[in-house]
Design a protein around this motif. Structure first.
Motif, PDB file in Angstrom:
ATOM      1  N   MET A  10       0.855  -1.178   0.000  1.00 50.46           N
ATOM      2  CA  MET A  10       0.000   0.000   0.000  1.00 50.46           C
ATOM      3  C   MET A  10       0.899   1.239   0.000  1.00 50.46           C
ATOM      4  O   MET A  10       1.819   1.335   0.801  1.00 50.46           O
ATOM      5  CB  MET A  10      -0.881  -0.022   1.251  1.00 50.46           C
ATOM      6  CG  MET A  10      -1.705   1.219   1.424  1.00 50.46           C
ATOM      7  SD  MET A  10      -2.823   1.108   2.826  1.00 50.46           S
ATOM      8  CE  MET A  10      -3.946  -0.115   2.207  1.00 50.46           C
ATOM      9  N   PRO A  11       0.655   2.160  -0.869  1.00 51.82           N
ATOM     10  CA  PRO A  11       1.485   3.366  -0.918  1.00 51.82           C
ATOM     11  C   PRO A  11       1.412   4.144   0.389  1.00 51.82           C
ATOM     12  O   PRO A  11       0.368   4.192   1.035  1.00 51.82           O
ATOM     13  CB  PRO A  11       0.884   4.173  -2.068  1.00 51.82           C
ATOM     14  CG  PRO A  11       0.010   3.242  -2.824  1.00 51.82           C
ATOM     15  CD  PRO A  11      -0.385   2.159  -1.886  1.00 51.82           C
ATOM     16  N   GLU A  12       2.568   4.725   0.715  1.00 48.71           N
ATOM     17  CA  GLU A  12       2.610   5.533   1.935  1.00 48.71           C
ATOM     18  C   GLU A  12       1.607   6.671   1.821  1.00 48.71           C
ATOM     19  O   GLU A  12       1.409   7.254   0.768  1.00 48.71           O
ATOM     20  CB  GLU A  12       4.021   6.093   2.136  1.00 48.71           C
ATOM     21  CG  GLU A  12       4.203   6.676   3.502  1.00 48.71           C
ATOM     22  CD  GLU A  12       5.648   6.957   3.809  1.00 48.71           C
ATOM     23  OE1 GLU A  12       5.891   7.912   4.568  1.00 48.71           O
ATOM     24  OE2 GLU A  12       6.515   6.241   3.319  1.00 48.71           O
ATOM     25  N   GLY A  13       0.963   6.971   2.927  1.00 52.67           N
ATOM     26  CA  GLY A  13      -0.017   8.024   2.942  1.00 52.67           C
ATOM     27  C   GLY A  13      -1.438   7.509   2.814  1.00 52.67           C
ATOM     28  O   GLY A  13      -2.378   8.206   3.142  1.00 52.67           O
ATOM     29  N   GLN A  14      -1.602   6.290   2.302  1.00 51.00           N
ATOM     30  CA  GLN A  14      -2.931   5.691   2.191  1.00 51.00           C
ATOM     31  C   GLN A  14      -3.404   5.268   3.582  1.00 51.00           C
ATOM     32  O   GLN A  14      -2.630   4.736   4.369  1.00 51.00           O
ATOM     33  CB  GLN A  14      -2.891   4.466   1.276  1.00 51.00           C
ATOM     34  CG  GLN A  14      -2.603   4.787  -0.163  1.00 51.00           C
ATOM     35  CD  GLN A  14      -3.758   5.513  -0.812  1.00 51.00           C
ATOM     36  OE1 GLN A  14      -4.915   5.207  -0.580  1.00 51.00           O
ATOM     37  NE2 GLN A  14      -3.443   6.508  -1.625  1.00 51.00           N
ATOM     38  N   PRO A  15      -4.675   5.490   3.892  1.00 58.20           N
ATOM     39  CA  PRO A  15      -5.181   5.045   5.193  1.00 58.20           C
ATOM     40  C   PRO A  15      -5.185   3.519   5.274  1.00 58.20           C
ATOM     41  O   PRO A  15      -5.391   2.836   4.282  1.00 58.20           O
ATOM     42  CB  PRO A  15      -6.598   5.615   5.256  1.00 58.20           C
ATOM     43  CG  PRO A  15      -6.952   5.986   3.865  1.00 58.20           C
ATOM     44  CD  PRO A  15      -5.675   6.178   3.096  1.00 58.20           C
ATOM     45  N   VAL A  16      -4.958   3.020   6.471  1.00 60.28           N
ATOM     46  CA  VAL A  16      -4.905   1.579   6.719  1.00 60.28           C
ATOM     47  C   VAL A  16      -6.231   1.147   7.329  1.00 60.28           C
ATOM     48  O   VAL A  16      -6.766   1.815   8.210  1.00 60.28           O
ATOM     49  CB  VAL A  16      -3.728   1.242   7.661  1.00 60.28           C
ATOM     50  CG1 VAL A  16      -3.737  -0.222   8.040  1.00 60.28           C
ATOM     51  CG2 VAL A  16      -2.401   1.635   7.008  1.00 60.28           C
TER      52      VAL A  16
ATOM     53  N   ALA B  18      -4.731   0.022  17.865  1.00 55.66           N
ATOM     54  CA  ALA B  18      -5.614   1.189  17.998  1.00 55.66           C
ATOM     55  C   ALA B  18      -4.820   2.471  18.215  1.00 55.66           C
ATOM     56  O   ALA B  18      -5.295   3.559  17.874  1.00 55.66           O
ATOM     57  CB  ALA B  18      -6.594   0.969  19.149  1.00 55.66           C
ATOM     58  N   GLN B  19      -3.619   2.363  18.759  1.00 57.49           N
ATOM     59  CA  GLN B  19      -2.785   3.539  19.031  1.00 57.49           C
ATOM     60  C   GLN B  19      -1.892   3.930  17.856  1.00 57.49           C
ATOM     61  O   GLN B  19      -1.348   5.028  17.827  1.00 57.49           O
ATOM     62  CB  GLN B  19      -1.895   3.279  20.250  1.00 57.49           C
ATOM     63  CG  GLN B  19      -2.650   3.077  21.528  1.00 57.49           C
ATOM     64  CD  GLN B  19      -1.749   2.588  22.649  1.00 57.49           C
ATOM     65  OE1 GLN B  19      -0.557   2.333  22.462  1.00 57.49           O
ATOM     66  NE2 GLN B  19      -2.320   2.439  23.829  1.00 57.49           N
ATOM     67  N   GLU B  20      -1.732   3.041  16.892  1.00 53.21           N
ATOM     68  CA  GLU B  20      -0.829   3.291  15.762  1.00 53.21           C
ATOM     69  C   GLU B  20      -1.387   4.400  14.872  1.00 53.21           C
ATOM     70  O   GLU B  20      -2.576   4.436  14.579  1.00 53.21           O
ATOM     71  CB  GLU B  20      -0.675   2.030  14.903  1.00 53.21           C
ATOM     72  CG  GLU B  20      -0.180   0.802  15.618  1.00 53.21           C
ATOM     73  CD  GLU B  20       1.323   0.727  15.776  1.00 53.21           C
ATOM     74  OE1 GLU B  20       2.023   1.741  15.565  1.00 53.21           O
ATOM     75  OE2 GLU B  20       1.793  -0.355  16.141  1.00 53.21           O
ATOM     76  N   THR B  21      -0.510   5.267  14.423  1.00 58.58           N
ATOM     77  CA  THR B  21      -0.881   6.241  13.402  1.00 58.58           C
ATOM     78  C   THR B  21      -0.660   5.594  12.032  1.00 58.58           C
ATOM     79  O   THR B  21       0.034   4.573  11.925  1.00 58.58           O
ATOM     80  CB  THR B  21      -0.018   7.508  13.508  1.00 58.58           C
ATOM     81  OG1 THR B  21       1.337   7.157  13.178  1.00 58.58           O
ATOM     82  CG2 THR B  21      -0.083   8.123  14.908  1.00 58.58           C
ATOM     83  N   ASP B  22      -1.217   6.206  10.993  1.00 56.21           N
ATOM     84  CA  ASP B  22      -0.959   5.689   9.653  1.00 56.21           C
ATOM     85  C   ASP B  22       0.542   5.734   9.353  1.00 56.21           C
ATOM     86  O   ASP B  22       1.077   4.816   8.725  1.00 56.21           O
ATOM     87  CB  ASP B  22      -1.742   6.460   8.598  1.00 56.21           C
ATOM     88  CG  ASP B  22      -3.200   6.033   8.526  1.00 56.21           C
ATOM     89  OD1 ASP B  22      -3.550   4.971   9.083  1.00 56.21           O
ATOM     90  OD2 ASP B  22      -3.993   6.762   7.891  1.00 56.21           O
ATOM     91  N   ALA B  23       1.209   6.776   9.801  1.00 55.76           N
ATOM     92  CA  ALA B  23       2.660   6.870   9.580  1.00 55.76           C
ATOM     93  C   ALA B  23       3.372   5.696  10.263  1.00 55.76           C
ATOM     94  O   ALA B  23       4.294   5.109   9.683  1.00 55.76           O
ATOM     95  CB  ALA B  23       3.196   8.199  10.103  1.00 55.76           C
ATOM     96  N   ASP B  24       2.957   5.346  11.482  1.00 52.07           N
ATOM     97  CA  ASP B  24       3.550   4.194  12.182  1.00 52.07           C
ATOM     98  C   ASP B  24       3.343   2.918  11.371  1.00 52.07           C
ATOM     99  O   ASP B  24       4.255   2.099  11.237  1.00 52.07           O
ATOM    100  CB  ASP B  24       2.906   3.980  13.556  1.00 52.07           C
ATOM    101  CG  ASP B  24       3.211   5.075  14.553  1.00 52.07           C
ATOM    102  OD1 ASP B  24       4.256   5.742  14.427  1.00 52.07           O
ATOM    103  OD2 ASP B  24       2.377   5.260  15.475  1.00 52.07           O
TER     104      ASP B  24
END
Length: 176
Positions: free
Chosen positions: A1-7, A128-134
């Motif tokens: 998945m490309p970086e920046g895409q929501p997970v 639940a605590q992870e950001t998309d960047a993480d």
């Protein structure tokens, strides 16, 4: 998945829960003879293989720590680390086999369910605590250690890994 895409955290969380429930069903439906029977295609008994399936979730918790460190270092650091681990594959394979066989004596059929409940709850909280960047951070992995490791894996892919590992080994169980 490309970086920046929501997970899709919901899909990952649902898969963690699916495996947790499935393990409880397997544990609840097996007899003592089922647990002691050899699995199909491994050297483990069904009980030992069930523990190994739980171990897939246990190892993710530790790998999340490694990926957080290596994802902040130059790419070559994790590449060299993965190559060194790949070189140690024969030792890893033996430790993996013996470790699961021995650990199944501690986390046996009576304790395994409670243990996986705690592990998956911890993974759910962390997810639940992870950001998309993480979730887009990543590192190189030892591809010879597991068929579901790829050369480079993100945190998101690591959260998805134990379900694939679980399902693969579930097909090797010889439970009635």
């Amino acid at each position: 998945m490309p970086e920046g895409q929501p997970v899709d955290r919901g899909a990952i969380a649902a898969d963690l829960e699916r495996a947790r429930r499935s393990l409880h069903e397997l544990l609840g439906g097996a007899s003592a003879e089922d647990f002691d029977r050899r699995s199909n295609g491994t050297r483990w008994t069904n009980e030992q293989l069930l523990f190994h399936m739980v171990f897939g979730y246990m190892v993710v918790r530790r790998l999340l720590l490694l990926i957080r460190v290596f994802s902040r270092l130059p790419d070559g650091a994790s590449r060299r680390f993965a190559r060194a681990l790949d070189a140690a594959t024969p030792v890893f394979d033996e430790v993996n086999y013996r470790g699961s066989a021995l650990a199944a004596r501690i986390y046996d059929r009576r304790r395994m369910g409670r243990h996986v409940d705690r592990i998956i709850a911890a993974l759910q909280r962390r997810l639940a605590q992870e950001t998309d960047a993480d979730l887009h951070r990543g590192m190189h992995f030892p591809v010879r250690w597991d068929p579901f490791f790829t050369d480079y894996m993100t945190v998101e892919q690591l959260y998805r890994y134990p379900g694939r590992h679980f399902d693969f080994h579930r097909r090797q169980l010889t439970l009635d």
